[in-house]
Scaffold this active site. Structure first.
Site, PDB file in Angstrom:
ATOM      1  N   SER A 104      13.997   3.565  18.566  1.00  0.00           N
ATOM      2  CA  SER A 104      13.797   2.124  18.436  1.00  0.00           C
ATOM      3  C   SER A 104      12.595   1.727  17.596  1.00  0.00           C
ATOM      4  CB  SER A 104      13.677   1.487  19.828  1.00  0.00           C
ATOM      5  OG  SER A 104      12.559   2.020  20.527  1.00  0.00           O
ATOM      6  N   HIS A 132      20.384   1.374  21.313  1.00  0.00           N
ATOM      7  CA  HIS A 132      20.238   0.747  20.003  1.00  0.00           C
ATOM      8  C   HIS A 132      21.367   1.138  19.062  1.00  0.00           C
ATOM      9  CE1 HIS A 132      16.176   0.692  21.769  1.00  0.00           C
ATOM     10  NE2 HIS A 132      16.101  -0.493  21.183  1.00  0.00           N
ATOM     11  N   LYS A 163      21.688  -5.682  24.948  1.00  0.00           N
ATOM     12  CA  LYS A 163      21.279  -5.832  23.553  1.00  0.00           C
ATOM     13  C   LYS A 163      22.460  -6.392  22.752  1.00  0.00           C
ATOM     14  CE  LYS A 163      17.658  -2.332  23.827  1.00  0.00           C
ATOM     15  NZ  LYS A 163      16.560  -3.303  23.871  1.00  0.00           N
TER      16      LYS A 163
END
Length: 362
Positions: A104, A132, A163
């Site tokens: 990240s 991610h 996310k």
């Protein structure tokens, strides 16, 4: 102690997540951090070994610290060092390679083909955190496996609904052949303890039930009468369910991703446009072709100043300095979205150039 009250909607979500990734099973946790905290302690013993990338997310590091397995840390994305650690841990009953799919802070991608080859060579398992990557990498947003055309090669995948999928909570998915064994272990994880179903919390009153979990006796006294409530009262223990809205949103997001890949394509196109433009402007950007775009700066104080000046121009980015990132590696992290227009990207690059000249950062 935390008890998770599981509703029919949550089971539906687990099934859909598993199907989306072509997995046999899936377990939902209150958060992805909790999932990583519970996995290693429940799955690994003192007879096992875990081999972790040195730049793995803090939740992976903390989860590994809680387990009794032998611990090895290999240099970031260094396959020679990983192989050396696999050789050193040859006496372990189970060897688990743990890596982020995307790191990240740097926006770079794990060398999954090489990791899987080493895992096969040394009869090891692979765990990958896809927080991610899910909804971002691959032609249809299925993550790092799809990005490398290695669907089904990773043994255990952890990711988040909070996310790209627009909800909350974390989940762990398993490949064929491992689901039963792993599920039995994870059901005893301290960070999940147990899962109870109440059929949508329909006005259940005066329910008394004893539960034996991991040598701990838990007595459930009653559920609240309000059918809209997700809370459950106990003596010294309180349980809570994931809110329905945090389940409905990712279910809809998964439907959108399954139907077409337009948003994923737009995100990937926007990422290429921004990365190319910021390089052409003379800025130093690191990472792979991922929407996490760290723009590096020479001085520690420049990162925060640059982020503040960008905010003055209506652009929200984050400055990171030591100890969040290594010394002399200060950066401004930009996160590209499918919602950004071409004009947004042009404005961002122009603003970066203006601020960099103002701070003599070019």
């Amino acid at each position: 102690m935390l008890l998770i009250l599981l509703q029919d909607l949550h089971k539906q979500m687990e099934k859909k997540i598993a199907q989306f990734h072509g997995r046999e099973d899936c377990i939902i946790y209150p958060s992805c951090f909790d999932a990583n905290a519970g996995l290693f302690e429940a799955f690994l013993t003192s007879e096992d070994a875990v081999l972790s990338d040195e730049l793995n997310h803090a939740s992976i590091i903390d989860g590994i610290r809680l387990c009794k397995a032998q611990k090895y840390r290999y240099k970031h994305r260094d396959m020679n060092d990983l192989e050396k650690k696999l050789q050193e841990s040859s006496s372990a009953r189970i060897r688990l390679i743990a890596t982020d799919g995307v790191f990240s802070m740097d926006g770079n991608i794990a060398p999954l083909p090489d990791i899987c080859n080493l895992a096969k060579k040394y009869n090891a398992l692979v765990f990958m955190d896809e927080c991610h990557s899910t909804g971002v990498l691959g032609k249809t947003g299925r993550g790092t496996e799809e990005h490398f055309n290695l669907n089904g090669k990773v043994d255990i995948i952890n990711s988040t609904l909070g996310k790209a999928l627009g909800g909350a909570a974390g989940f762990i998915k398993f490949v064929q052949g491992h689901a039963n064994a792993i599920t039995q272990k994870l059901d005893k994880a301290r960070w999940i303890i147990t899962v109870l179903s109440c059929h949508e919390c329909r006005s259940v009153r005066n329910l008394t039930k004893s539960v034996k979990v991991d040598c701990l006796s838990v007595r459930i006294i009653y559920f609240e009468e309000n059918p809209n409530s997700t809370r459950m009262r106990t003596g010294r223990t309180e349980g809570i369910s994931l809110e329905r809205i945090t389940s409905v949103c990712p279910l809809s997001a998964l439907d959108i991703l399954t139907e077409n890949s337009r948003l994923v394509n737009t995100l990937q196109e926007n990422t290429k446009k921004f990365r190319s433009a910021i390089k052409a402007a003379g800025m130093n950007i690191i990472g792979d072709d991922h929407p996490i775009c760290p723009v590096m700066v020479a001085e520690e104080n420049q990162a925060i100043l640059m982020a503040n000046k960008m905010l003055d121009r209506g652009i929200y980015v984050i400055g990171f300095t030591y100890p969040v990132v290594p010394k002399n590696k200060a950066r401004v992290r930009v996160q590209i979205s499918a919602a950004h227009s071409e004009q947004d990207i042009i404005k961002a690059v122009e603003s970066f150039s203006e601020v960099a000249r103002e701070l003599s950062a070019l």
